[in-house]
Design an enzyme around this catalytic site. Structure first.
Site, PDB file in Angstrom:
ATOM      1  N   ASP A 128       0.721  -1.080  -0.045  1.00  0.00           N
ATOM      2  CA  ASP A 128       0.006   0.028  -0.059  1.00  0.00           C
ATOM      3  C   ASP A 128       0.869   1.314  -0.151  1.00  0.00           C
ATOM      4  O   ASP A 128       2.054   1.257   0.010  1.00  0.00           O
ATOM      5  CB  ASP A 128      -1.005   0.017   1.281  1.00  0.00           C
ATOM      6  N   TRP A 163      -2.854   3.381  -5.751  1.00  0.00           N
ATOM      7  CA  TRP A 163      -4.227   3.870  -6.078  1.00  0.00           C
ATOM      8  C   TRP A 163      -3.963   4.794  -7.417  1.00  0.00           C
ATOM      9  O   TRP A 163      -4.852   5.834  -7.608  1.00  0.00           O
ATOM     10  CB  TRP A 163      -4.550   4.955  -5.035  1.00  0.00           C
ATOM     11  N   GLY A 164      -2.900   4.601  -8.203  1.00  0.00           N
ATOM     12  CA  GLY A 164      -2.995   5.401  -9.471  1.00  0.00           C
ATOM     13  C   GLY A 164      -2.118   6.418  -9.334  1.00  0.00           C
ATOM     14  O   GLY A 164      -1.798   7.286 -10.570  1.00  0.00           O
ATOM     15  N   ASP A 185     -10.412   3.104  -3.514  1.00  0.00           N
ATOM     16  CA  ASP A 185     -10.869   2.087  -2.956  1.00  0.00           C
ATOM     17  C   ASP A 185     -12.305   1.936  -3.468  1.00  0.00           C
ATOM     18  O   ASP A 185     -13.088   3.023  -3.650  1.00  0.00           O
ATOM     19  CB  ASP A 185     -11.018   2.130  -1.291  1.00  0.00           C
TER      20      ASP A 185
END
Ligand code: GAL
Length: 380
Positions: A128, A163-164, A185
């Site tokens: 993450d 997350w891009g 998300d």
């Protein structure tokens, strides 16, 4: 060492349903259900423990420690159990100094943590991006963890989740990830699903064997329950559209519903043979967006053995009537070939045709066909 992620990775992840509320028994039960209820045989392999598995601090040697209340036998035990079911074991850490839920993460501990994961029998690491120091270089840190995993002596699939940020489709494959999260998300409603779909529609070109565009875990079958469950959860058609889009676009299929409780209809959907065959097509070519029109989108995707798929996705609430001319798919009327079509979801076949196809697509639904070329006797 093995080549990982030849086709899109498939498995289960704890986050969507359980959030921080995870424990050993639940994880072992999920492995049981995957082995006993057909998921493993349908292709789902990885059982992934997401955030909140460790103690709040590292031990005196700087090692991550599993929370003994949640995982009383430690992580090696969990890994052995999962392997005993013919499945693979996934875990979670973060490129920053803390995970998103505030647990210790792997910034400046990449090699030490990769060795811990390898010693527990981990086969998959979701990585993450929370609490990432502003002075650090994002791409370099994902490269460092990719190297640490490779140096660990174990085949560990690297699931990068930033997350891009910084357009990972341009560099995650090169730094060594096997899948890259391209979105924020997901939550369990159609607004979220369709937002993710829209955001990636023109963004699949880097999605291919070895490294896949991860649009987040599926919510199929959650039916409003669990951590990312919502009151306005998807209905059957909307879940089918989500599953079909992930399959059509060759996205990783990571289930997020509580598999112990999923209803028969959603178990059947999650194990849909022809949709999964499409997802796992060995040629692993990304889809091509042919046209976006009046609320619906038409894609094609080349498949192995000279076949291709046609996808029509209607993200509107109202039905749409789409006319698809074969010429726009690169097959003009004078091509000397017809297309034999099979509806991938229903299994229905359509007699070979050569000019066009009319499809009625209800709101929030889709139609997917597998197309095969057939010689046309009547030539021009
Ligand atoms: C988010 C991530 C989620 C989940 C969560 C855990 O950043 O996108 O998929 O892993 O952290 O805290």
């Amino acid at each position: 060492m093995a080549i990982l992620a030849k086709t899109p990775p498939m498995g289960f992840n704890t986050w969507n349903t359980f959030g921080p509320d995870i424990n050993e028994q639940m994880v072992l039960e999920m492995a049981d259900v995957m082995a006993e209820k057909g998921y493993r045989d349908a292709g789902y392999k990885y059982v992934v423990i997401d955030d909140c598995w460790s103690l709040r601090e590292r031990d005196e040697n700087g090692n991550l420690v599993a929370d003994p209340e949640k995982f009383p036998h430690g992580m090696k035990y969990v890994g052995d159990y999962i392997h005993g079911k013919g499945l693979k074991f996934g875990m979670y850490s973060c490129a920053g100094i803390r995970t998103c839920a505030g647990y210790p993460a792997s910034f400046d501990h990449e090699y030490q943590d990769a060795r811990s994961f390898a010693s527990w029998g981990v086969d998959f690491l979701k990585y993450d991006f929370c609490y990432f120091p502003s002075f650090a270089n994002c791409q370099h840190r994902y490269l460092t963890m990719a190297q640490a995993l490779r140096a660990s002596g174990r085949d560990i699939l690297f699931s990068a989740c930033n997350w891009g940020v910084q357009e990972p489709w341009n560099w995650m494959r090169s730094v060594g990830a096997h899948m890259y999260r391209s979105t924020g998300d997901i939550v369990d409603n159609f607004a979220s699903t369709s937002h993710i779909m829209h955001s990636q529609m023109g963004n699949f070109n880097a999605n291919a064997s070895g490294c896949f565009n991860d649009m987040d875990m599926l919510t199929v079958g959650m039916a409003g329950q669990g951590f990312v469950g919502r009151e306005d959860c998807n209905n059957y058609a909307e879940y089918e559209t989500q599953f079909a889009f992930w399959c059509f676009t060759a996205a990783p299929l990571m289930m997020g519903a509580d598999l112990r409780k999923v209803s028969e209809e959603y178990r059947t959907l999650l194990q849909h043979k022809e949709l999964i065959r499409l997802n796992q097509d060995p040629e692993c070519r990304p889809p091509y967006k042919v046209r976006e029109d009046n609320g619906y989108t038409v894609f094609i995707r080349h498949l192995a053995d000279g076949e291709f798929a046609i996808g029509v996705f209607n993200l509107h609430q109202d039905p749409r009537h789409a006319e698809i001319t074969f010429a726009e798919l690169g097959v003009p009327v004078n091509a000397g070939v017809k297309l034999a079509l099979t509806d991938v979801i229903t299994g229905e076949t359509i007699a070979p045709k050569k000019d066009d196809l009319f499809v009625a697509v209800p709101g929030h639904s889709c139609k997917i066909y597998r197309a095969r070329f057939v010689r046309d006797r009547k030539r021009y």
